[in-house]
Design an enzyme around this catalytic site. Structure first.
Site: not given
Length: 203
Positions: A109-110
């Site tokens: 993800c991030g």
């Protein structure tokens, strides 16, 4: 976690910070632990952090004390802070040190955006939530983006936020927790709810 200090090769470090995405690394860390790895949490400091889900975690050590030679793997979960400034940039810099030392890094993800900003995805196959999410970082690795649930390139594993099971599959395979048909059965059980996979995994 065990009460004894394991050999460095059996220690996995999980990065923890405010806003970390609880759901993204649970499969990976739980099954690594069940396979004999000691899971140690690493925070910006040793002060407690709070996840997106409201879990309060007191890190085992601060990032400044983490050395690649003491670890078998660094796991970087997503979190809102990856896109809210440079607070987590030191974790991406630490990932560079790990990769330079030949120690695997797994980012989801991030955290993939953090690695993109650090330049670690410019020359490695990778994936994330979606290609234009990483493109917004201004990185130079767009041609190496792969439309896949999770991607392993050498010592780097990447995945998007909706693929914690695929992420774990790559991590567990990389670390030798499961191999071959056992790894495939594990994935089919937890991703596809295949009852036949349970029997294969248990045999």
């Amino acid at each position: 976690m065990s009460g004894t200090t394991p050999a460095p090769g059996k220690t996995v470090h999980l990065a923890v910070y405010d806003t970390l995405a609880d759901w993204e690394t649970g499969h990976a860390t739980a099954w690594l632990a069940r396979s004999g790895y000691d899971i140690r949490t690493v925070g910006p400091t040793t002060d407690p952090v709070t996840s997106i889900g409201g879990l309060r975690i007191t890190p085992d050590l601060a990032l400044t004390g983490l050395r690649p030679e003491d670890s078998a793997l660094l796991i970087l979960p997503g979190g809102d802070l990856w896109d809210a400034g440079d607070d987590l940039a030191p974790f991406a810099a630490k990932a560079r040190a790990f990769l330079d030392a030949g120690v695997p890094v797994a980012a989801i993800c991030g955290a993939t955006a953090g690695l993109a900003r650090e330049g670690l995805l410019d020359d490695r196959d990778h994936t994330s939530a979606v290609s234009f999410y990483l493109a917004a970082t201004g990185y130079k690795g767009g041609e190496r983006y792969v439309e896949a649930d999770a991607v392993t390139d050498g010592d780097l594993i990447t995945a998007g936020p909706t693929e914690p099971v695929a992420f774990a599959r790559e991590v567990l395979g990389k670390m030798g927790a499961f191999e071959g048909t056992k790894l495939d059965a594990w994935y089919r059980l937890f991703h596809d709810s295949d009852p036949a996979a349970f029997e294969e995994l248990s045999s």
